[in-house]
Scaffold this active site. Structure first.
Site, short mmCIF file in Angstrom:
data_model
loop_
_atom_site.label_atom_id
_atom_site.label_comp_id
_atom_site.label_asym_id
_atom_site.label_seq_id
_atom_site.Cartn_x
_atom_site.Cartn_y
_atom_site.Cartn_z
N ASP A 49 1.17 -0.90 -0.08
CA ASP A 49 0.25 0.24 -0.27
C ASP A 49 0.85 1.51 0.05
O ASP A 49 1.56 1.23 0.90
CB ASP A 49 -0.97 0.11 1.38
CG ASP A 49 -2.02 0.87 0.96
OD1 ASP A 49 -1.25 2.12 1.66
OD2 ASP A 49 -2.87 1.13 1.09
N GLY A 50 0.39 2.08 -0.97
CA GLY A 50 1.65 3.30 -0.86
C GLY A 50 1.78 4.18 0.05
O GLY A 50 2.66 4.59 0.54
N ASP A 67 0.30 8.44 -8.09
CA ASP A 67 -0.46 7.79 -9.33
C ASP A 67 -1.46 7.71 -9.32
O ASP A 67 -1.37 5.90 -9.72
CB ASP A 67 0.07 8.25 -10.94
CG ASP A 67 -0.91 8.69 -12.03
OD1 ASP A 67 -1.85 8.68 -11.91
OD2 ASP A 67 -0.81 7.75 -12.83
#
Length: 186
Positions: A49-50, A67
């Site tokens: 997970d970013g 993005d």
């Protein structure tokens, strides 16, 4: 399609890239159908997970590109004040964060407000393009100041070197009149 990664990989051979992708099937598709390079010396591919990655790392980055959207074009935790604050702490002294706010979804201005807050107003939202994408830039460290004429020259040089045409983006900035004195300041 990994277009940003492939562009940076191809045109900036000294760059070391870290890509964080939550969905392994996206990576598989990028490799199989879009020729995502497999180069462990230059590309650190992290399945995670970013938000969790940025909050949990102590690495510094010169450039953070955000993005990420789910199937409903919602960025989730990638469009929150705590995430953008964490991104700011992860940037080097000359670091820049670039965020695709996807201008066709609701909440673009709210997301940009989070960026402005996290970066103490050192942010700029470019006018949306035909695809509906709205791109925001935020900076840490030394002030950035560049005339739109110099941006146009840089865009021409970049186009000649890489084929990437950013001249329409510069034209949108000129038309939007968001840069006081024809100078982008961040």
């Amino acid at each position: 399609a990994a277009s940003l990664t492939k562009f940076l990989y191809r045109n900036y051979p000294l760059a070391h890239l870290t890509i964080v992708e939550i969905e392994p099937s996206v990576v598989a598709a990028a490799r199989q159908f879009f020729k995502l390079p497999e180069d462990s010396k230059r590309i650190n591919l992290v399945i995670a997970d970013g938000v969790e990655y940025v909050l949990g790392t102590d690495k510094k980055f010169d450039l953070i590109l955000v993005d990420g959207f789910n199937e409903h074009a919602h960025p989730g935790g990638l469009n929150t004040l705590p995430f953008y604050q964490a991104c700011r702490t992860r940037l080097s002294d000359e670091g820049i964060m670039v965020v695709n706010l996807l201008g066709l979804c609701r909440g673009v201005m709210g997301g940009f407000a989070h960026i402005l807050n996290a970066f103490e107003d050192r942010a700029l939202m470019f006018p949306s393009c035909e695809s509906g994408n709205t791109i925001a830039f935020a900076a840490e460290g030394n002030a950035i100041k560049i005339s739109l004429d110099d941006m146009k020259e840089n865009a021409l040089t970049l186009k000649e070197a890489t084929g990437l045409n950013l001249l329409p983006t510069v034209a949108r900035l000129v038309q939007a009149k968001t840069c006081q004195g024809n100078t982008l300041m961040l």
